[in-house]
Scaffold this motif. Structure first.
Motif, PDB file in Angstrom:
ATOM      1  N   VAL A 158       0.871  -1.183   0.000  1.00 29.41           N
ATOM      2  CA  VAL A 158       0.000   0.000   0.000  1.00 29.41           C
ATOM      3  C   VAL A 158       0.908   1.233   0.000  1.00 29.41           C
ATOM      4  N   ALA A 159       0.740   2.084  -0.988  1.00 29.96           N
ATOM      5  CA  ALA A 159       1.556   3.302  -1.043  1.00 29.96           C
ATOM      6  C   ALA A 159       1.093   4.265   0.038  1.00 29.96           C
ATOM      7  N   ALA A 160       2.043   4.718   0.842  1.00 32.38           N
ATOM      8  CA  ALA A 160       1.714   5.545   2.012  1.00 32.38           C
ATOM      9  C   ALA A 160       1.164   6.905   1.630  1.00 32.38           C
ATOM     10  N   ASP A 161       1.410   7.322   0.386  1.00 34.15           N
ATOM     11  CA  ASP A 161       0.897   8.637  -0.026  1.00 34.15           C
ATOM     12  C   ASP A 161      -0.462   8.528  -0.716  1.00 34.15           C
ATOM     13  N   ASP A 162      -0.889   7.308  -0.964  1.00 30.47           N
ATOM     14  CA  ASP A 162      -2.113   7.101  -1.744  1.00 30.47           C
ATOM     15  C   ASP A 162      -3.187   6.379  -0.927  1.00 30.47           C
ATOM     16  N   GLY A 163      -2.751   5.482  -0.065  1.00 30.09           N
ATOM     17  CA  GLY A 163      -3.698   4.786   0.815  1.00 30.09           C
ATOM     18  C   GLY A 163      -4.434   3.640   0.153  1.00 30.09           C
ATOM     19  N   ILE A 164      -5.524   3.234   0.794  1.00 29.09           N
ATOM     20  CA  ILE A 164      -6.305   2.087   0.327  1.00 29.09           C
ATOM     21  C   ILE A 164      -7.047   2.453  -0.953  1.00 29.09           C
ATOM     22  N   MET A 165      -6.838   1.653  -1.997  1.00 28.92           N
ATOM     23  CA  MET A 165      -7.484   1.899  -3.290  1.00 28.92           C
ATOM     24  C   MET A 165      -8.228   0.624  -3.720  1.00 28.92           C
ATOM     25  N   PRO A 166      -9.030   0.731  -4.797  1.00 24.79           N
ATOM     26  CA  PRO A 166      -9.868  -0.425  -5.168  1.00 24.79           C
ATOM     27  C   PRO A 166      -9.123  -1.765  -5.252  1.00 24.79           C
ATOM     28  N   GLN A 167      -7.951  -1.782  -5.883  1.00 20.31           N
ATOM     29  CA  GLN A 167      -7.240  -3.067  -6.004  1.00 20.31           C
ATOM     30  C   GLN A 167      -6.601  -3.522  -4.697  1.00 20.31           C
ATOM     31  N   THR A 168      -6.432  -2.563  -3.771  1.00 21.18           N
ATOM     32  CA  THR A 168      -5.976  -2.955  -2.436  1.00 21.18           C
ATOM     33  C   THR A 168      -7.081  -3.793  -1.784  1.00 21.18           C
ATOM     34  N   ILE A 169      -8.300  -3.302  -1.913  1.00 22.94           N
ATOM     35  CA  ILE A 169      -9.458  -3.972  -1.322  1.00 22.94           C
ATOM     36  C   ILE A 169      -9.658  -5.343  -1.971  1.00 22.94           C
ATOM     37  N   GLU A 170      -9.463  -5.374  -3.297  1.00 22.98           N
ATOM     38  CA  GLU A 170      -9.572  -6.637  -4.036  1.00 22.98           C
ATOM     39  C   GLU A 170      -8.533  -7.649  -3.535  1.00 22.98           C
ATOM     40  N   ALA A 171      -7.320  -7.165  -3.354  1.00 24.84           N
ATOM     41  CA  ALA A 171      -6.243  -8.059  -2.900  1.00 24.84           C
ATOM     42  C   ALA A 171      -6.547  -8.613  -1.507  1.00 24.84           C
ATOM     43  N   ILE A 172      -7.088  -7.758  -0.638  1.00 21.62           N
ATOM     44  CA  ILE A 172      -7.458  -8.207   0.709  1.00 21.62           C
ATOM     45  C   ILE A 172      -8.495  -9.325   0.599  1.00 21.62           C
ATOM     46  N   ALA A 173      -9.471  -9.113  -0.283  1.00 16.57           N
ATOM     47  CA  ALA A 173     -10.524 -10.120  -0.465  1.00 16.57           C
ATOM     48  C   ALA A 173      -9.940 -11.445  -0.962  1.00 16.57           C
ATOM     49  N   HIS A 174      -8.996 -11.371  -1.908  1.00 21.85           N
ATOM     50  CA  HIS A 174      -8.366 -12.592  -2.428  1.00 21.85           C
ATOM     51  C   HIS A 174      -7.624 -13.347  -1.331  1.00 21.85           C
ATOM     52  N   ALA A 175      -6.845 -12.601  -0.566  1.00 21.65           N
ATOM     53  CA  ALA A 175      -6.044 -13.243   0.475  1.00 21.65           C
ATOM     54  C   ALA A 175      -6.955 -13.898   1.509  1.00 21.65           C
ATOM     55  N   LYS A 176      -8.028 -13.195   1.859  1.00 22.00           N
ATOM     56  CA  LYS A 176      -8.955 -13.748   2.855  1.00 22.00           C
ATOM     57  C   LYS A 176      -9.660 -14.978   2.322  1.00 22.00           C
ATOM     58  N   ALA A 177     -10.116 -14.900   1.070  1.00 24.31           N
ATOM     59  CA  ALA A 177     -10.837 -16.039   0.481  1.00 24.31           C
ATOM     60  C   ALA A 177      -9.924 -17.262   0.417  1.00 24.31           C
ATOM     61  N   ALA A 178      -8.646 -17.027   0.181  1.00 21.55           N
ATOM     62  CA  ALA A 178      -7.701 -18.142   0.057  1.00 21.55           C
ATOM     63  C   ALA A 178      -7.135 -18.579   1.416  1.00 21.55           C
ATOM     64  N   HIS A 179      -7.539 -17.884   2.478  1.00 16.31           N
ATOM     65  CA  HIS A 179      -7.027 -18.159   3.822  1.00 16.31           C
ATOM     66  C   HIS A 179      -5.506 -18.078   3.879  1.00 16.31           C
TER      67      HIS A 179
END
Ligand code: GTP
Ligand code: MG
Length: 370
Positions: A158-179
């Motif tokens: 996550v870029a510290a100057d940009d913060g949470i963005m749509p693909q950040t949220i997508e990546a979180i969802a992928h990681a969670k779904a895959a445990h």
């Protein structure tokens, strides 16, 4: 004649009965859990489900051992396999490059020129980390859709100057779904507008609780550009790996997953594979999907020929008779005739599925059941 019930076969593979039945359906057989299978069918099911079939004696079919079925004393620690994900331009490629340069041999003549979609970093401590250079979320999802589980840890950039963005949220969802556990790399902390605490705070809204907020997700502030805190990120990865207690038996026929594959004009079919269990040797007979071959050459991430590749080692395989697909599982079998048999069976099955699709327009049995 040799036979085994669906239930017994499932038990021996440590698979669910329903999954065995589903596999049989894909092969065109509708059966129940108590149905008795002949040895040939059982063997095909076993191969289909990614195990190595082995008939040890009349009346007994022993299936290949997944890592969980190896004797505990045969298991040895293996390096973690890490995938880097995050929003566009947040620095995934820069971070992969910077981490690669931390390898103890990185400063040797010529440096490291990576040429395959995965590489291993050797740390000064002697420990290793394997990084998969997947082109992004799509590859991760495609592999997962094919049932491949190759990643132990996701590093979320996550870029510290940009913060949470749509693909950040997508990546979180992928990681969670895959445990798959996550480590947050807060990147670009060298930039004037960088605000790491804002990133940590914002992650809470996406149910990612970093240690600073009492959670168990590690976060590390880094700069891929200035090469700041790369050692801290590696430490975090190794700590997470230790918690996962990653082990594999290196002393068995190799199994693993195709990371990518292509037809190279000069070298023929080239598959980049990640060995997940056992050790792959040149000369081994190899099946991946409907493709097989005898391993003619193994090439590591430094473009060196190697004789063997053990657990978590990414390597290029030359000598296959076709190009497998990313996410296909591979395994080593005893004989060429066995490899040909499995590959031909799968090719036949794939053809039939295609024909059924083309003819009926109603989709394959598998699709109807999905
Ligand atoms: P995509 O592959 O397009 O999704 O981007 P990416 O996430 O791989 O990002 P990449 O590494 O290409 O970096 C994007 C831009 O950010 C480039 O201009 C980098 O030079 C810059 N950048 C990456 N890391 C840092 C950093 O730590 N600090 C600063 N200041 N710039 C960085
Ligand atoms: Mg990139």
């Amino acid at each position: 004649p040799e036979s085994i019930s669906v239930q017994d076969l499932a038990n021996r593979m440590s698979e669910r009965g329903a999954d065995v039945i589903r596999t049989l359906m894909k092969m065109g057989q509708l059966v129940t859990i108590n149905h008795t299978l002949d040895a040939d069918t059982a063997e095909l099911v076993v191969s289909e489900m990614g195990h190595t079939p082995k008939r040890v004696a009349e009346g007994d079919i022993e299936v290949g051992l997944g890592a969980d079925q190896d004797a505990p004393e045969a298991l040895q620690s293996r390096p973690p396999v890490v995938t880097i994900m995050g929003h566009v331009d947040h620095g995934k490629t820069s971070l992969l490059d910077a981490l690669r340069a931390t390898d103890v041999a990185a400063h040797e003549a010529g440096g490291i020129t990576q040429h395959i979609g995965a590489y291993q970093v050797n740390l000064p401590s002697g420990q290793k980390i394997t990084f998969l250079d997947t082109p992004g979320h799509e590859a991760f999802t495609a592999m997962r859709a094919r049932g491949a589980k190759v990643t132990d840890i996701v590093v979320l950039v996550v870029a510290a100057d940009d913060g949470i963005m749509p693909q950040t949220i997508e990546a979180i969802a992928h990681a969670k779904a895959a445990h798959v556990p996550m480590i947050v790399a807060i990147n670009k902390i060298d930039k004037p507008g960088a605000d790491a605490s804002r990133v940590r705070q914002a992650l809470l809204q996406h149910e990612v609780q970093v240690e600073e907020f009492g959670g168990d997700v590690q976060s590390v502030e880094v700069s891929a550009l200035k090469k700041t805190n790369l050692d801290k990120l590696e430490e975090a990865i190794l700590l997470q790996a230790e918690l996962l207690d990653l082990k594999a038996n290196p002393e068995r026929a190799a199994e693993g997953t195709i990371v990518e594959a292509k037809l190279d004009p000069g070298r023929g079919s080239v598959a980049t594979v990640l060995v997940q269990r056992g050790t792959l040797h040149t000369g081994d007979v190899f099946v991946a999907g409907a493709v097989w071959g005898r391993v003619r050459r193994l090439v590591d991430d430094r473009n060196n020929s190697v004789e063997v590749a053990g657990p978590a080692f990414p390597v290029e395989v030359l000598g296959l008779n076709g190009t497998p697909e990313a996410g296909d599982e591979f395994h080593v079998v005893d004989t060429e005739s066995r490899a040909r048999e499995i590959a031909e069976y799968r090719a036949r099955r794939d053809r039939q599925a295609q024909l059924a699709k083309a003819a009926g327009g109603r989709g394959t049995l598998e699709e109807m059941l999905a």
